[in-house]
Write an enzyme that holds these catalytic residues in place. Structure first.
Site, mmCIF file in Angstrom:
data_model
loop_
_atom_site.group_PDB
_atom_site.id
_atom_site.type_symbol
_atom_site.label_atom_id
_atom_site.label_comp_id
_atom_site.label_asym_id
_atom_site.label_seq_id
_atom_site.Cartn_x
_atom_site.Cartn_y
_atom_site.Cartn_z
ATOM 1 N N GLU A 52 48.385 41.154 43.525
ATOM 2 C CA GLU A 52 49.192 40.060 43.000
ATOM 3 C C GLU A 52 50.679 40.346 43.241
ATOM 4 O OE1 GLU A 52 49.798 38.016 38.538
ATOM 5 O OE2 GLU A 52 48.524 39.780 38.824
ATOM 6 N N LYS A 123 48.106 30.499 40.572
ATOM 7 C CA LYS A 123 47.535 31.027 39.330
ATOM 8 C C LYS A 123 47.609 29.987 38.217
ATOM 9 C CE LYS A 123 47.875 35.204 36.429
ATOM 10 N NZ LYS A 123 48.587 36.502 36.286
ATOM 11 N N CYS A 156 44.329 37.701 38.676
ATOM 12 C CA CYS A 156 44.471 38.492 37.459
ATOM 13 C C CYS A 156 43.880 37.813 36.228
ATOM 14 C CB CYS A 156 45.939 38.868 37.279
ATOM 15 S SG CYS A 156 46.220 40.273 36.173
ATOM 16 N N VAL A 183 46.722 45.316 33.623
ATOM 17 C CA VAL A 183 47.462 46.228 32.753
ATOM 18 C C VAL A 183 46.504 46.835 31.735
ATOM 19 C CG1 VAL A 183 49.595 44.919 33.050
ATOM 20 C CG2 VAL A 183 48.081 44.373 31.129
ATOM 21 N N MET A 185 44.496 47.769 28.406
ATOM 22 C CA MET A 185 44.143 47.079 27.170
ATOM 23 C C MET A 185 44.055 48.127 26.069
ATOM 24 S SD MET A 185 41.397 44.214 28.407
ATOM 25 C CE MET A 185 41.654 43.298 26.891
#
Length: 294
Positions: A52, A123, A156, A183, A185
């Site tokens: 991305e 997106k 994503c 990212v 969690m």
């Protein structure tokens, strides 16, 4: 469809290119992506997927910065470079770029083939501060017919929405390419696969298509990224990856895109898309998209 090996109906080599773009360094990011594309193309890849926002970096400080790092699909130097590589190597490429359309910005993925730009996905589900810079995608969920097969894309956070995967399946996607910047969690158990990987596997299984997800690595302006790119077959099982969390990695696997259709049946009675209860819910989830052959 393409035949990439003797006896391999629609069997192709897919590569996911996990690396670390640097915020604001368009030239270096483009060069890094192209270097990886050249390597996998020379090794026989027919489809390559980059992360991305692979040309601009991700953590913008302002809309002005994001705008300065954007380009239109028609004039993007990033896409022009991908198109040249695709032409020379008879390759298809899906990669994330920062798209400008008039005064609007989109977090987008371009599909490029040997004849140039095929199409763009924008997106649709924006994550966190993306809402400050980008508009939600307005192209729906296009599926592009190519000599390799029917290719869809998500980006994503889109992967957290089963409706997005299903609408691609309903339009006939054989493979979904996912440029991503996953990212951490906070609640992620260390003993289990990442939620992002689980979602890709589940989507591939429940929709009977392949998934190729390319994530970035590194920490950018304090935001860490988790890598763990992977390639999943139509049954939902990883055939390459997950990649490491902290280092660049090129994943490569052979997948048979015809299996997404030919082997969709689970047993003598059950076929995943045919068994949907369209008497209870709308076939296309209330959209005006047109179903493809499935």
């Amino acid at each position: 469809m393409s035949t990439d090996a003797p006896g391999g109906e629609a069997e192709i080599t897919v590569s996911c290119l996990q690396f670390e773009p640097r915020i604001g360094d368009l030239a270096a990011n483009r060069a890094a992506g192209l270097e990886l594309i050249e390597a996998v193309a020379e090794a026989g890849a027919r489809l390559a997927v980059l992360p991305e926002l692979s040309d601009s970096g991700y953590v913008f400080e302002s809309r002005a910065e994001a705008f300065a790092l954007s380009g239109t699909a028609a004039e993007s130097e990033t896409i022009a470079g991908w198109a040249e590589a695709a032409r020379r190597h008879d390759l298809h490429i899906v990669g994330g770029f920062c798209e400008r359309d008039g005064g609007r910005l989109f977090n987008s993925a371009a599909l490029v083939g040997p004849d140039g730009l095929i199409g763009v996905y924008r997106k649709t589900h924006l994550w966190d501060a993306e809402n400050l810079w980008f508009e939600p995608g307005d192209h729906g969920y296009p599926v592009f017919a190519t000599p390799l097969g029917r290719i869809g894309a998500l980006i994503c956070y889109d992967g957290w929405f089963p409706e997005a995967w299903r609408l691609l399946a309903m339009q006939g996607a054989d493979i979904v390419c996912v440029p991503t910047n996953w990212v951490p969690m906070p609640s992620q158990p260390a003993s289990l696969p990442s939620m992002s990987n689980i979602l890709c596997m589940a989507a591939a299984h429940s929709n009977s298509f392949c998934v190729a997800a390319a994530c970035r690595i590194g920490t950018e302006r304090g935001q860490p990224f988790i890598g763990q790119s992977l390639i999943v077959n139509h049954e939902g099982w990883p055939v390459a990856g997950p990649a490491p969390e902290e280092r660049p990695e090129v994943l490569t696997a052979r997948v048979n895109l015809a299996d997404a259709r030919r082997k969709r049946r689970l047993n003598d009675f059950n076929q995943l898309l045919r068994d949907r209860r369209t008497d209870l819910y709308d076939e296309m989830l209330g959209t005006d998209l047109t179903p493809g052959w499935y």
